[in-house]
Design a protein around this motif. Structure first.
Motif, PDB file in Angstrom:
ATOM      1  N   UNK A 208       0.815  -1.215   0.000  1.00  0.00           N
ATOM      2  CA  UNK A 208       0.000   0.000   0.000  1.00  0.00           C
ATOM      3  C   UNK A 208       0.855   1.275   0.000  1.00  0.00           C
ATOM      4  N   UNK A 209       0.297   2.329  -0.593  1.00  0.00           N
ATOM      5  CA  UNK A 209       0.913   3.649  -0.537  1.00  0.00           C
ATOM      6  C   UNK A 209       0.446   4.355   0.729  1.00  0.00           C
ATOM      7  N   UNK A 210       1.395   4.942   1.443  1.00  0.00           N
ATOM      8  CA  UNK A 210       1.055   5.765   2.620  1.00  0.00           C
ATOM      9  C   UNK A 210       1.779   7.098   2.464  1.00  0.00           C
ATOM     10  N   UNK A 211       1.026   8.142   2.151  1.00  0.00           N
ATOM     11  CA  UNK A 211       1.593   9.467   1.896  1.00  0.00           C
ATOM     12  C   UNK A 211       0.877  10.510   2.749  1.00  0.00           C
ATOM     13  N   UNK A 212       1.629  11.549   3.134  1.00  0.00           N
ATOM     14  CA  UNK A 212       0.991  12.670   3.844  1.00  0.00           C
ATOM     15  C   UNK A 212       1.563  13.980   3.335  1.00  0.00           C
ATOM     16  N   UNK A 213       0.822  15.040   3.546  1.00  0.00           N
ATOM     17  CA  UNK A 213       1.269  16.392   3.210  1.00  0.00           C
ATOM     18  C   UNK A 213       0.592  17.372   4.160  1.00  0.00           C
ATOM     19  N   UNK A 214       1.378  18.297   4.686  1.00  0.00           N
ATOM     20  CA  UNK A 214       0.831  19.375   5.513  1.00  0.00           C
ATOM     21  C   UNK A 214       1.118  20.668   4.769  1.00  0.00           C
ATOM     22  N   UNK A 215       0.076  21.282   4.253  1.00  0.00           N
ATOM     23  CA  UNK A 215       0.298  22.436   3.370  1.00  0.00           C
ATOM     24  C   UNK A 215      -0.931  23.332   3.376  1.00  0.00           C
ATOM     25  N   UNK A 216      -0.795  24.456   2.673  1.00  0.00           N
ATOM     26  CA  UNK A 216      -1.871  25.451   2.651  1.00  0.00           C
ATOM     27  C   UNK A 216      -2.969  25.097   1.666  1.00  0.00           C
TER      28      UNK A 216
END
Length: 527
Positions: A208-216
């Motif tokens: 599985x793909x596990x991705x995160x992003x914290x952005x505006x």
């Protein structure tokens, strides 16, 4: 100050007790700004939102999620692909990107004449043609807007400032330009970037793909308010794989939020039912905090196969989104997200201790001898303050500024004491007010509950006298320093920083340092 270790080793061996008592002599007397509470070691203050972002990033990484940066600029057609019939409602809240068009600038004879008048010379025909070519190249976007002035200055062989004047005076088209919108938008949901990301990598990496992003993200709200901004941060993640289900959303929620101190969780269907999620999968996360109780902190759901199919994605995908500002408001007990994010526009209150650090001496001696002199003046005046005048007491004698100087504390009038009653007053900050108070029963609450500045009227005036004597000694002169009735802080050598004074006056507090000081200090140069 530095000292010779060998000298002190010898002194210690010869007379240990005497050397021990002389130990403080190696310390340089500190200026007031170098004494507590003005001297402070404190951790620099992180912005609440970015501190929360850092914690979220660290938590996601510890959970095995890779960090990604997803597109910020989203074409309008992608919104239709992702949201389907709901797209128009979504587009109502997005910011479209616009820009200024390139004007088609004509150069008639009258314009050339105006340019010649500004240049105070006549352009040759070759320069006129080159000018037309340059403006045409700008129209075709062969020259960027920020390069136009420079390119024209080369063609016209003049200064950039003259070119700016020519553009303003001769070509009104530039002033009259109005922006035109494109079909590109600023991301209003992290989801917009996730679909595009998934479409590029889902079948090119191990699942599985596990991705995160914290952005505006950006939303065209009707108005900003205590809980709503037009630009905010989203802490978003996706889990994509053959066996991903809604339970992944629950597990990720618990793992993510438990790092922030949340102890229990409950999940309930979200009534908004966004069309990019599967029916009945959009879920609100409520978490219980030991201080704040139950709060809504996140939303997750399973992406709809219809939306995923638009990007050729053929595996289930769970998406979770968390509003960083909401989480920061809870963590920092904030009631208004605008004040949390932009504290510079909402000046906060100052504590008494913070005001104390803004109270300084206006003048202080700079040399070690001058600082010793200030201490000697204060000591002599305090020891003999009740003596009746006329009287004089030697306070200090020594070398200063290359001159031998003698200093006395004196009172020349009869039936007057060496020191006025206010000399013993001390400066305290109490409930936002700066007060000079004596050690008397009437002022015990101020002295007990207030924050001491470490400054007495006597110490402040002694520093003033020492500074003036130090300056006079450099010129080979003696001087007389007298302080009589104090009405203002400056009368007793006090300075209060402007920001603290503004707080005091804005909050209807006061600065009261009135009192009879009546102290005279005289210096003379000894031949």
């Amino acid at each position: 100050m530095r000292f010779n270790p060998e000298d002190w080793k010898r002194k210690s061996h010869e007379n240990f007790e005497g050397a021990w008592h002389d130990g403080p002599s190696v310390l340089t007397p500190a200026a007031h700004d170098d004494t507590y509470p003005c001297r402070v070691y404190k951790r620099a203050q992180a912005h609440p939102v970015f501190a929360t972002i850092n914690r979220l990033r660290e938590t996601y990484l510890s959970m095995g999620f890779d960090e990604a940066e997803v597109p910020v600029i989203i074409d309008e057609k992608d919104i239709y692909r992702q949201f389907g019939p709901e797209a128009m409602a979504v587009l109502d809240r997005v910011f479209y990107l616009g820009g200024l068009p390139r004007p088609n600038v004509g150069i008639a004879r009258d314009r050339l004449d105006k340019i010649n008048a500004i240049l105070s010379k006549t352009m040759p025909s070759a320069t006129e043609e080159k000018l037309r070519e340059t403006l045409h190249a700008y129209k075709k976007s062969e020259i960027d807007g920020d390069e136009l002035t420079f390119e024209l200055s080369k063609v016209l062989e003049t200064d950039d400032g003259v070119v700016v004047h020519i553009l303003d005076a001769v070509f009104p088209e530039f002033r009259e330009l109005a922006p035109e919108s494109s079909r590109s938008t600023l991301r209003s949901h992290m989801t917009s970037g996730w679909f595009m990301t998934l479409g590029s990598i889902w079948d090119k990496r191990p699942l599985p793909l596990r991705l995160f992003s914290v952005d505006r993200c950006f939303r065209r709200e009707q108005a900003e308010g205590p809980t709503r901004l037009m630009t905010y941060h989203s802490a978003s993640c996706i889990v994509a794989g053959d066996d991903v289900t809604i339970d992944d959303g629950k597990a990720v929620s618990e793992a993510l939020l438990s790092a922030f101190g949340y102890t229990d969780f409950r999940f309930q269907p979200d009534e908004k039912r966004s069309k990019y999620y599967m029916p009945d999968s959009q879920t609100e996360v409520y978490a219980r905090h030991p201080v704040h109780g139950w709060v809504e902190v996140a939303t997750f759901g399973m992406y709809s196969p219809s939306a995923l199919a638009e990007y050729g994605v053929g595996v289930p995908v769970m998406n979770l989104g968390l509003g960083v500002e909401r989480l920061a408001m809870i963590a920092y007990n904030a009631n208004d997200v605008r004040q949390l994010c932009y504290p510079q526009f909402f000046p906060g209150s100052l504590s008494d201790r913070e005001i104390t650090r803004a109270v300084h001496l206006r003048e202080e001696p700079v040399s070690a001898e001058g600082k010793m002199l200030a201490a000697a003046i204060a000591k002599t005046a305090a020891a003999n303050g009740a003596a009746q005048g006329p009287c004089a007491f030697d306070a200090w004698e020594g070398s200063m500024g290359g001159m031998k100087v003698k200093v006395v504390v004196e009172e020349t009038e009869s039936n007057a004491k060496l020191c006025g009653p206010a000399c013993a007053n001390e400066i305290f900050v109490h409930e936002g007010s700066v007060l000079g108070v004596p050690d008397a029963e009437k002022w015990q609450q101020v002295r007990t509950e207030g924050v001491p500045t470490g400054i007495s009227y006597l110490s402040a005036v002694s520093a003033l006298a020492a500074a003036r004597i130090e300056d006079a000694a450099r010129c080979g002169k003696g001087t007389l320093v007298q302080v009589k009735m104090a009405k203002l802080p400056s009368d007793i050598n006090l300075k209060i920083e402007e920001y603290a004074m503004r707080f005091v006056t804005d909050n209807k507090k006061k600065v009261d340092v009135r009192g009879p000081v009546f102290l005279s200090v005289r210096s003379e140069v000894i031949p």
